[in-house]
Design an enzyme around this catalytic site. Structure first.
Site, PDB file in Angstrom:
ATOM      1  N   CYS A   1      -6.880 -31.135  18.408  1.00 61.46           N
ATOM      2  CA  CYS A   1      -6.148 -30.099  19.148  1.00 61.46           C
ATOM      3  C   CYS A   1      -5.200 -30.734  20.154  1.00 61.46           C
ATOM      4  CB  CYS A   1      -7.129 -29.181  19.845  1.00 61.46           C
ATOM      5  SG  CYS A   1      -8.439 -30.106  20.628  1.00 61.46           S
TER       6      CYS A   1
ATOM      7  N   GLU B   1     -10.667 -21.963  22.762  1.00 63.36           N
ATOM      8  CA  GLU B   1      -9.728 -23.093  22.775  1.00 63.36           C
ATOM      9  C   GLU B   1      -9.025 -23.045  21.445  1.00 63.36           C
ATOM     10  OE1 GLU B   1      -9.089 -25.089  25.344  1.00 63.36           O
ATOM     11  OE2 GLU B   1     -10.513 -23.857  26.438  1.00 63.36           O
TER      12      GLU B   1
ATOM     13  N   GLU C   1       1.839 -24.968  16.743  1.00 63.84           N
ATOM     14  CA  GLU C   1       1.166 -26.130  16.176  1.00 63.84           C
ATOM     15  C   GLU C   1       1.223 -26.181  14.643  1.00 63.84           C
ATOM     16  OE1 GLU C   1      -3.374 -27.406  16.913  1.00 63.84           O
ATOM     17  OE2 GLU C   1      -3.105 -25.649  15.657  1.00 63.84           O
TER      18      GLU C   1
ATOM     19  N   GLY D   1     -11.006 -23.134  17.620  1.00 62.80           N
ATOM     20  CA  GLY D   1     -10.427 -22.965  16.293  1.00 62.80           C
ATOM     21  C   GLY D   1      -8.958 -22.636  16.393  1.00 62.80           C
ATOM     22  N   SER D   2      -8.481 -21.888  15.406  1.00 63.25           N
ATOM     23  CA  SER D   2      -7.043 -21.613  15.333  1.00 63.25           C
ATOM     24  C   SER D   2      -6.638 -20.465  16.254  1.00 63.25           C
ATOM     25  CB  SER D   2      -6.685 -21.233  13.894  1.00 63.25           C
ATOM     26  OG  SER D   2      -7.315 -20.008  13.562  1.00 63.25           O
TER      27      SER D   2
ATOM     28  N   GLY E   1      -7.404 -17.085  14.304  1.00 60.62           N
ATOM     29  CA  GLY E   1      -8.811 -16.655  14.342  1.00 60.62           C
ATOM     30  C   GLY E   1      -9.232 -16.312  15.762  1.00 60.62           C
ATOM     31  N   GLY E   2      -8.858 -17.167  16.711  1.00 58.52           N
ATOM     32  CA  GLY E   2      -9.244 -16.947  18.108  1.00 58.52           C
ATOM     33  C   GLY E   2      -8.687 -15.641  18.633  1.00 58.52           C
TER      34      GLY E   2
HETATM   35  P1  NAP Z   1     -10.310 -21.165  12.307  1.00 56.23           P
HETATM   36  O1  NAP Z   1      -9.835 -20.836  10.970  1.00 56.23           O
HETATM   37  O2  NAP Z   1      -9.822 -20.329  13.436  1.00 56.23           O
HETATM   38  O3  NAP Z   1     -11.919 -21.058  12.234  1.00 56.23           O
HETATM   39  C1  NAP Z   1     -12.744 -21.232  13.364  1.00 56.23           C
HETATM   40  C2  NAP Z   1     -14.014 -20.378  13.234  1.00 56.23           C
HETATM   41  O4  NAP Z   1     -13.694 -19.006  13.416  1.00 56.23           O
HETATM   42  C3  NAP Z   1     -14.676 -20.473  11.893  1.00 56.23           C
HETATM   43  O5  NAP Z   1     -16.074 -20.408  12.085  1.00 56.23           O
HETATM   44  C4  NAP Z   1     -14.183 -19.250  11.153  1.00 56.23           C
HETATM   45  O6  NAP Z   1     -15.160 -18.923  10.228  1.00 56.23           O
HETATM   46  C5  NAP Z   1     -14.055 -18.232  12.273  1.00 56.23           C
HETATM   47  N1  NAP Z   1     -12.970 -17.258  12.091  1.00 56.23           N
HETATM   48  C6  NAP Z   1     -11.657 -17.543  11.860  1.00 56.23           C
HETATM   49  N2  NAP Z   1     -10.930 -16.414  11.807  1.00 56.23           N
HETATM   50  C7  NAP Z   1     -11.786 -15.391  12.022  1.00 56.23           C
HETATM   51  C8  NAP Z   1     -11.626 -13.985  12.096  1.00 56.23           C
HETATM   52  N3  NAP Z   1     -10.437 -13.393  11.916  1.00 56.23           N
HETATM   53  N4  NAP Z   1     -12.710 -13.225  12.315  1.00 56.23           N
HETATM   54  C9  NAP Z   1     -13.918 -13.802  12.471  1.00 56.23           C
HETATM   55  N5  NAP Z   1     -14.135 -15.131  12.420  1.00 56.23           N
HETATM   56  C10 NAP Z   1     -13.087 -15.931  12.199  1.00 56.23           C
HETATM   57  O7  NAP Z   1      -9.981 -22.643  12.698  1.00 56.23           O
HETATM   58  P2  NAP Z   1     -10.158 -23.978  11.822  1.00 56.23           P
HETATM   59  O8  NAP Z   1      -9.191 -23.999  10.717  1.00 56.23           O
HETATM   60  O9  NAP Z   1     -11.592 -24.130  11.520  1.00 56.23           O
HETATM   61  O10 NAP Z   1      -9.773 -25.108  12.861  1.00 56.23           O
HETATM   62  C11 NAP Z   1      -8.455 -25.638  13.025  1.00 56.23           C
HETATM   63  C12 NAP Z   1      -7.836 -25.137  14.325  1.00 56.23           C
HETATM   64  O11 NAP Z   1      -8.701 -25.371  15.418  1.00 56.23           O
HETATM   65  C13 NAP Z   1      -6.538 -25.822  14.705  1.00 56.23           C
HETATM   66  O12 NAP Z   1      -5.584 -24.861  15.023  1.00 56.23           O
HETATM   67  C14 NAP Z   1      -6.887 -26.630  15.948  1.00 56.23           C
HETATM   68  O13 NAP Z   1      -5.855 -26.891  16.853  1.00 56.23           O
HETATM   69  C15 NAP Z   1      -7.942 -25.802  16.539  1.00 56.23           C
HETATM   70  N6  NAP Z   1      -8.790 -26.575  17.434  1.00 56.23           N
HETATM   71  C16 NAP Z   1      -8.670 -26.404  18.778  1.00 56.23           C
HETATM   72  C17 NAP Z   1      -9.442 -27.162  19.639  1.00 56.23           C
HETATM   73  C18 NAP Z   1      -9.347 -26.983  21.118  1.00 56.23           C
HETATM   74  O14 NAP Z   1     -10.179 -27.498  21.821  1.00 56.23           O
HETATM   75  N7  NAP Z   1      -8.366 -26.303  21.609  1.00 56.23           N
HETATM   76  C19 NAP Z   1     -10.345 -28.102  19.131  1.00 56.23           C
HETATM   77  C20 NAP Z   1     -10.432 -28.239  17.750  1.00 56.23           C
HETATM   78  C21 NAP Z   1      -9.652 -27.473  16.911  1.00 56.23           C
HETATM   79  P3  NAP Z   1     -14.945 -18.044   8.938  1.00 56.23           P
HETATM   80  O15 NAP Z   1     -13.678 -18.544   8.313  1.00 56.23           O
HETATM   81  O16 NAP Z   1     -16.175 -18.318   8.177  1.00 56.23           O
HETATM   82  O17 NAP Z   1     -14.853 -16.660   9.455  1.00 56.23           O
END
Ligand code: NAP
Length: 529
Positions: free
Chosen positions: A302, A265, A395, A241-242, A245-246
Site C-alpha cells: 500500500c 486502510e 492507485e 484492502g482496496s 471494497g473498503g
Molecule cells: P479487496 O478486494 O478490497 O479485499 C479485501 C477484503 O474485503 C477481502 O476479504 C474481500 O473478501 C473483502 N471485500 C472486498 N469487497 C467487498 C465488498 N464489496 N463487500 C464485502 N466484502 C468485500 O482488496 P485486495 O484486492 O484483497 O487487496 C489489495 C488492495 O489492498 C490494494 O488496493 C492495496 O493498496 C490495499 N492495501 C492497503 C493497505 C493499507 O494499509 N492501506 C495494506 C495492504 C493492502 P471477498 O472478496 O471474499 O468479499
C-alpha cells in the site's frame, strides 16, 4: 498441523458444508488442499453471540492479564515454525526471507502491544477532583479513561498474510484494548489464516480466556463481510484492502440503524518528489532506490511509490535513463491472486492509454509463463497532462510508477495540491532544496499520514510513533493509524465516572493509583511509578 477447512467459532468448529473455495498457488495456478467452507448465517450469529458474551469478562481483565494472553499468542505463532512458512509460501509465492521477516514482525507486534497494556498508561486516565463548596455550584468528581468498544470485526489483508491478517495488527490492537475479535479470512491465504487462527485459539485455552474472544470465519464472495459489518452486535471494524471494497463496507457501516466506527486502510499512490539539487547530486542512486521500492513484493504494498515528480530538465541526472533500464530488466514475478493480477493489467493498460503518456518500460502489465505474472512498468508524463487526467491520481496496485515532469516549481505545487489523501509522501532533497521548498512540504503534510525524507515509503516500521493512515481515501477516518501501538485507540472509547464510589471505579481511576500508571490529575500530568 492438519488443516480442516472449517471456520473457528470460539472453541468450536463450523460445519463442512456451504460454498466451497480453495487457496491457489500464485506461482503455478494450482489449487491447494483442503477445501474451505463458507460460514452459514447461524455460524456467523454464533460467533458474534460468543464474542458479545466474552466482551464483559474479557474487557474487565487488567492490562497485565491481557498482556499474558498476547504474549502467549506470539509464542504460539512462533511455534508454528516451518509448517507456517511453507503454507504461506505456497499460498502467496512470497519468498522465504519475506515470510520469515513477516512472521517475526507479527509476533513482535503482539509483544509490543502486550508491553503497552502491561505498562497501562495508554488508557489516558484523567481525574478532576470534586469540590462540594464551589460557588455558585458544587463541582462533581469526574474521572475518565478509555474502555473497550465491544466485538470488533477484522478483514485480513491480501498482501500481508501474517502481519495484517488473522493475528495481525488490527487483531492485536483490538485484543489489547480489551475487545473480542471476529476475523473474516482473506480468500487468498485460507490455510495461513487457519493456522494463525489455531495459534490464537491455543493461546485462548492456555490462558483461560473466554472462548468467544476469538473467531475466524471463512466465506465465499462478499456476503460474509457484508453480514458481519451490518450485524447489530458488532461494534467496530478494521479493514485493509482496496478503495472499492473498503468504501462499499464503509457505506454499509454508516447506513446501519446504529452506525459503527469503520477503520479502513485502502489504496494510496504515495508520491515521491525529487528536488533539483538532490536530483543533480544523486539521480542514479535515487533511480536504484526507486527500482527496489517499486518492485518490492511485486509492487503489492500500500506504500508502493506510484508516482515520482521530478524536474522537467532531469534527463542529464541519469535518473530517467537508469530507472528505464532497471525497470525493463526487472524479472516478471507472480502476484498474489488472479484478481490482483487482472486488476494490475487493466490499470497498466489504462495508464498507457492516457493522452500524453509515454511508456518507458513494460506497458503490458503481465508477463509470459505460468501463474499470475506481472511485468514492471514505467511511464512518463508532463505535469500539465498529469493535471488534466485526475484518474492518474488513483492507485495501480503492482510494480508500476509514473514519472511526472512539471514545468517548474508552481506546477509541482499544483500537482501536490491536486493529490487526494495518501498514506505517505516522500521528498528527496538537500538542506538547501528543503529550505527552498517549504511550501511544498507544508502542503504535503496536509495530504498524508507520513512524510519520508531522502528514503522510500515501503517497509513500515512498527513502533510507538508510527502513523500508517492518512486523509480519505488513504483511510476511512483520516484520524487514526492502523499500524503501530497508537492503533489501539481505534478500538476504545472514553467513559467518565461522575461522583462514583471508589469501590466501583476501575483500578486505573482509583485515588491511590494501585497500578502506578501515568495520569492527568487536575490538568497536570503525574508520572507513573
Ligand atoms: P479487496 O478486494 O478490497 O479485499 C479485501 C477484503 O474485503 C477481502 O476479504 C474481500 O473478501 C473483502 N471485500 C472486498 N469487497 C467487498 C465488498 N464489496 N463487500 C464485502 N466484502 C468485500 O482488496 P485486495 O484486492 O484483497 O487487496 C489489495 C488492495 O489492498 C490494494 O488496493 C492495496 O493498496 C490495499 N492495501 C492497503 C493497505 C493499507 O494499509 N492501506 C495494506 C495492504 C493492502 P471477498 O472478496 O471474499 O468479499
Amino acid at each position: 498441523m492438519e488443516l480442516q477447512g472449517t471456520s473457528l467459532i470460539g472453541g468450536g468448529r463450523g460445519a463442512s458444508a456451504g460454498g466451497e473455495m480453495r487457496a491457489v498457488n500464485p506461482a503455478t495456478g494450482e489449487e491447494l488442499e483442503p477445501s474451505y467452507f463458507t460460514a452459514s448465517r447461524a455460524e456467523i450469529d454464533e460467533a458474534v453471540a460468543l464474542a458479545t458474551e466474552a466482551a464483559g469478562p474479557y474487557g474487565r481483565l487488567s492490562g497485565k492479564e491481557r498482556a499474558v494472553f498476547l504474549r502467549a499468542i506470539a509464542d504460539e505463532i512462533e511455534a508454528l515454525g516451518d509448517a507456517l512458512k511453507e503454507r504461506v509460501m505456497a499460498e502467496t509465492a512470497l519468498p522465504e526471507p519475506r515470510v520469515l521477516g513477516e512472521t517475526a514482525r507479527t509476533a513482535g507486534q503482539m509483544r509490543l502491544f502486550a508491553d503497552v497494556i502491561d505498562e497501562g498508561s495508554w488508557v489516558r486516565a484523567r481525574i478532576d477532583h470534586g469540590d462540594p463548596d464551589r460557588e455558585p455550584m458544587s463541582k462533581p468528581d469526574m474521572r475518565s479513561m478509555l474502555r473497550p468498544v465491544g466485538p470488533v470485526v477484522v478483514f485480513g489483508a491480501s498482501n500481508f498474510p501474517l502481519a495484517l491478517s488473522t493475528a495481525g495488527g488490527d487483531t492485536a490492537s483490538a485484543l489489547a484494548a480489551g475487545n473480542p475479535v471476529i476475523v473474516k479470512a482473506h480468500p487468498a491465504h485460507l490455510g495461513t489464516a487457519e493456522m494463525m487462527g489455531q495459534a490464537v485459539r491455543a493461546a485462548v485455552k492456555k490462558c483461560g480466556m473466554p472462548d468467544g474472544v476469538f473467531s475466524l470465519l471463512f466465506g465465499l464472495g462478499n456476503q460474509l463481510g457484508e453480514v458481519l459489518v451490518q450485524h447489530p452486535d458488532v461494534k467496530a471494524v478494521g479493514f485493509t484492502g482496496s478503495l472499492k471494497g473498503g468504501r462499499a463496507l464503509m457505506d454499509l457501516a454508516a447506513a446501519r440503524p446504529e452506525p459503527i466506527p469503520f477503520f479502513a486502510e485502502m489504496g494510496s499512490i504515495n508520491p515521491v518528489f525529487i528536488l533539483p539539487e538532490a536530483l543533480a547530486e544523486r539521480g542514479e542512486a535515487i533511480a536504484a532506490g526507486l527500482q527496489g521500492a517499486v518492485n518490492l513484493g511485486v509492487g503489492q504494498f500500500c506504500t508502493n511509490p506510484g508516482m515520482v515528480v521530478l524536474d522537467a530538465a532531469s534527463d542529464g541526472s541519469g535518473l530517467v535513463e537508469k530507472l528505464t533500464g532497471s525497470m525493463g530488466e526487472t524479472p516478471v514475478a507472480a502476484m498474489l491472486t488472479e484478481g490482483i493480477s487482472e486488476a494490475y493489467k487493466a490499470g497498466v493498460a489504462s495508464v498507457a492509454g492516457t493522452e500524453g503518456m509515454k511508456v518507458l518500460a513494460g506497458g503490458k502489465g503481465s508477463g509470459d509463463g505460468a501463474g499470475f505474472g506481472a511485468e514492471a512498468a514505467l511511464f512518463e508524463i508532463s505535469g500539465e497532462a498529469f493535471l488534466a487526467n485526475p484518474e492518474l491520481r488513483h492507485e495501480v496496485f503492482g510494480p508500476s510508477t509514473i514519472l511526472v515532469k512539471p514545468s517548474g516549481k508552481e506546477e509541482a505545487l499544483a500537482i501536490a495540491r491536486s493529490m487526494e489523501g495518501n498514506l505517505t509522501a516522500t521528498v528527496h532533497g538537500t538542506e538547501a532544496d528543503i529550505e527552498a521548498n517549504r511550501e511544498l512540504i507544508e502542503l504535503l503534510e496536509k495530504k498524508v499520514g507520513r512524510l519520508v525524507f531522502n528514503g522510500y515509503p515501503v517497509g513500515v516500521e512498527v513502533g510507538h510513533a508510527t502513523v500508517h493512515g492518512g486523509p480519505y481515501p488513504a483511510s476511512a477516518d483520516g484520524q487514526s493509524t492502523s499500524i503501530g501501538t497508537m492503533s489501539i485507540y481505534r478500538f476504545a472509547r472514553p467513559v467518565a465516572w461522575q461522583d462514583a464510589p471508589e469501590s466501583i471505579l476501575p483500578q486505573e481511576l482509583q485515588e491511590a493509583n494501585p497500578l502506578g500508571i501515568s495520569r492527568m490529575v487536575e490538568g497536570k500530568l503525574e508520572a507513573g511509578s
